[in-house]
Design a protein around this motif. Structure first.
Motif, PDB file in Angstrom:
ATOM      1  N   UNK A 323      74.529  54.750  39.075  1.00 47.32           N
ATOM      2  CA  UNK A 323      73.613  55.329  37.726  1.00 47.32           C
ATOM      3  C   UNK A 323      74.421  55.900  36.871  1.00 47.32           C
ATOM      4  N   UNK A 324      74.628  55.790  35.599  1.00 49.63           N
ATOM      5  CA  UNK A 324      75.847  56.991  34.882  1.00 49.63           C
ATOM      6  C   UNK A 324      76.807  57.577  35.976  1.00 49.63           C
ATOM      7  N   UNK A 325      77.439  56.371  36.068  1.00 52.22           N
ATOM      8  CA  UNK A 325      78.582  57.211  37.280  1.00 52.22           C
ATOM      9  C   UNK A 325      78.824  57.636  38.353  1.00 52.22           C
ATOM     10  N   UNK A 326      77.567  57.139  38.757  1.00 56.61           N
ATOM     11  CA  UNK A 326      76.986  58.458  40.213  1.00 56.61           C
ATOM     12  C   UNK A 326      77.033  57.230  40.974  1.00 56.61           C
ATOM     13  N   UNK A 327      77.268  57.340  42.639  1.00 62.03           N
ATOM     14  CA  UNK A 327      77.205  56.493  43.470  1.00 62.03           C
ATOM     15  C   UNK A 327      75.510  56.767  44.067  1.00 62.03           C
ATOM     16  N   UNK A 328      74.635  55.607  44.722  1.00 62.81           N
ATOM     17  CA  UNK A 328      73.573  56.161  44.823  1.00 62.81           C
ATOM     18  C   UNK A 328      72.806  55.573  45.811  1.00 62.81           C
ATOM     19  N   UNK A 329      72.201  55.195  47.296  1.00 66.43           N
ATOM     20  CA  UNK A 329      71.467  54.547  47.879  1.00 66.43           C
ATOM     21  C   UNK A 329      70.325  55.152  48.141  1.00 66.43           C
ATOM     22  N   UNK A 330      68.987  54.442  48.157  1.00 66.08           N
ATOM     23  CA  UNK A 330      68.149  54.242  48.561  1.00 66.08           C
ATOM     24  C   UNK A 330      67.577  54.375  49.887  1.00 66.08           C
ATOM     25  N   UNK A 331      66.405  55.069  50.381  1.00 67.15           N
ATOM     26  CA  UNK A 331      66.512  54.335  51.716  1.00 67.15           C
ATOM     27  C   UNK A 331      64.828  54.380  51.798  1.00 67.15           C
ATOM     28  N   UNK A 332      64.245  53.516  52.512  1.00 69.26           N
ATOM     29  CA  UNK A 332      62.465  53.739  52.637  1.00 69.26           C
ATOM     30  C   UNK A 332      62.587  54.337  54.943  1.00 69.26           C
ATOM     31  N   UNK A 333      62.693  55.774  54.751  1.00 65.23           N
ATOM     32  CA  UNK A 333      62.859  55.916  56.159  1.00 65.23           C
ATOM     33  C   UNK A 333      61.598  55.642  56.386  1.00 65.23           C
ATOM     34  N   UNK A 334      61.098  54.061  57.429  1.00 63.68           N
ATOM     35  CA  UNK A 334      60.454  54.445  57.966  1.00 63.68           C
ATOM     36  C   UNK A 334      59.039  55.278  58.956  1.00 63.68           C
ATOM     37  N   UNK A 335      60.508  55.912  60.255  1.00 63.21           N
ATOM     38  CA  UNK A 335      59.549  56.405  60.990  1.00 63.21           C
ATOM     39  C   UNK A 335      59.104  57.849  60.908  1.00 63.21           C
ATOM     40  N   UNK A 336      59.506  57.993  59.820  1.00 60.77           N
ATOM     41  CA  UNK A 336      59.934  59.566  59.431  1.00 60.77           C
ATOM     42  C   UNK A 336      58.538  59.678  57.424  1.00 60.77           C
ATOM     43  N   UNK A 337      58.255  58.478  57.184  1.00 68.35           N
ATOM     44  CA  UNK A 337      57.256  57.985  56.351  1.00 68.35           C
ATOM     45  C   UNK A 337      58.119  58.982  54.776  1.00 68.35           C
ATOM     46  N   UNK A 338      59.635  58.979  54.766  1.00 66.94           N
ATOM     47  CA  UNK A 338      60.296  59.392  53.714  1.00 66.94           C
ATOM     48  C   UNK A 338      60.760  58.369  53.066  1.00 66.94           C
ATOM     49  N   UNK A 339      60.510  58.132  51.237  1.00 63.81           N
ATOM     50  CA  UNK A 339      61.160  57.471  50.750  1.00 63.81           C
ATOM     51  C   UNK A 339      62.499  58.867  50.237  1.00 63.81           C
ATOM     52  N   UNK A 340      63.817  58.109  50.422  1.00 63.72           N
ATOM     53  CA  UNK A 340      65.008  58.983  50.147  1.00 63.72           C
ATOM     54  C   UNK A 340      65.887  58.634  48.857  1.00 63.72           C
ATOM     55  N   UNK A 341      66.699  59.302  47.998  1.00 62.62           N
ATOM     56  CA  UNK A 341      67.291  59.317  47.063  1.00 62.62           C
ATOM     57  C   UNK A 341      69.188  59.992  47.817  1.00 62.62           C
ATOM     58  N   UNK A 342      69.872  59.447  48.553  1.00 58.12           N
ATOM     59  CA  UNK A 342      70.961  60.153  48.207  1.00 58.12           C
ATOM     60  C   UNK A 342      71.815  59.897  47.232  1.00 58.12           C
ATOM     61  N   UNK A 343      72.526  61.413  46.988  1.00 56.69           N
ATOM     62  CA  UNK A 343      73.351  60.682  45.917  1.00 56.69           C
ATOM     63  C   UNK A 343      75.348  61.164  46.906  1.00 56.69           C
TER      64      UNK A 343
END
Length: 347
Positions: A323-343
């Motif tokens: 996105x806009x020259x940035x590499x990102x990773x979306x993760x569904x962290x099931x064991x902690x109920x986290x929706x996380x976005x990593x740059x």
């Protein structure tokens, strides 16, 4: 490689993730394994919509290529022991939110995807098993199912369902699934099972024969089939066995695949897997759900190299995007109920 993490939401047993373009904007989608909602976010991680509140049981979510927004999903797959009522559905915009329609009843359907060849789209769907009599009963194997898809899905509903044809039967713990593009321009699926890894290639032309070849007989939970080392030939990056602890790479030697690398550290309940291109090379992202609950990046640089991006979160699935020259990773962290976005950033 390093990752800067932001927790953008919380969702009980968040599981499936994908993208969905609607209202002129690309959205990130995260859906739940149990009877919980599906959320959409902007690509920057801002909460946007609740697409549905239940019933959940979403193992796969993806956008159907159409001239208006249509989102496909698995439905009521709550676990290998509670998925006899599972089906594939699709959602369209209604007057009051998103309306759910049945594409096909398919008990124990876990993963599915769309492949295309010769201008024709096909559905490839995988059932984890076909029946069971008691908890953790794996005596009834699953199948790979296929069907030609029309240009639009709206003709299908609970009373007029898409008809699927079994392509490969007798597959135990039929769990792994990925869609890749061939150098010739068509797409194909790779399927990971207890019986091994299968490459599923659609017909050259309408009404032609499907091709399903076993590439490797090693039991597999999930798999990617990409050219990680940049030599012009694909390698198999394999998570094994079913919900197991081992990450390996296999390379073709003549007519067979042989192991060329294995991560020494074990990853119990290894599960999340995705790949993306960063600066012209393929990088795999892998996560596990027990013990250290890692999220790692695997790349080839004169040998395979692992970067730990996160620990303790326990991803079920992840998805790479730019996105806009940035590499990102979306993760569904099931064991902690986290929706996380990593740059993601290179070292």
């Amino acid at each position: 490689m390093k990752a800067e993490k932001r927790v953008i939401g919380s969702l009980n047993k968040c599981y499936a993730c994908g993208t969905f373009s609607y209202d002129g904007e690309d959205h990130l989608i995260v859906a739940a394994e149990k009877k919980d909602p599906c959320y959409s976010f902007t690509a920057d991680g801002e909460m946007k919509d609740v697409l549905w509140t239940q019933p959940g049981g979403v193992m796969t979510v993806l956008q159907f290529p159409d001239d208006h927004p249509v989102l496909m999903a698995t439905y009521q797959f709550y676990s290998p022991n509670d998925s006899a009522s599972a089906k594939i559905v699709y959602y369209t915009r209604g007057s009051d939110g998103w309306d759910c329609h049945v594409l096909c009843d398919l008990p124990f359907v876990h993963r599915f995807g769309i492949v295309e060849r010769g201008g024709i789209r096909y559905l490839v769907a995988c059932t984890l098993k076909s029946a069971h009599a008691f908890k953790n009963d794996w005596t009834c194997p699953g199948r790979i199912w296929v069907a030609e898809l029309p240009q639009h899905l709206e003709e299908f509903n609970a009373d007029n369902q898409l008809q699927l044809t079994p392509l490969v039967s007798g597959l135990y713990k039929n769990h792994g699934f990925a869609v890749h593009t061939d150098e010739a321009g068509y797409s194909f699926a790779v399927v990971g099972t207890e019986n091994g890894i299968y490459q599923v290639i659609p017909p050259e032309s309408e009404g032609g024969e499907w091709q399903a070849d076993c590439l490797l007989e090693t039991p597999c939970s999930d798999v990617l089939y990409l050219d990680f080392d940049g030599d012009g030939e694909r390698e198999l990056l394999v998570l094994s066995p079913f919900h197991g602890n081992t990450l390996s790479v296999y390379k073709k030697n003549g007519s067979t695949f042989e192991p060329v690398w294995q991560r020494e550290k074990k990853m119990p309940f290894i599960h999340a897997i995705y790949a993306g291109r960063m600066n012209g090379r393929w990088i795999a992202f892998v996560g596990n759900r027990e013990e250290d609950r890692e999220l790692i990046a695997v790349e080839y640089d004169n040998g395979y190299k692992v970067s730990v991006l996160d620990q303790g979160a326990g991803p079920a699935n992840c998805m790479f995007f730019e996105k806009d020259g940035s590499y990102r990773l979306l993760a569904a962290n099931r064991e902690t109920d986290e929706i996380a976005l990593y740059e993601l950033k290179e070292d």
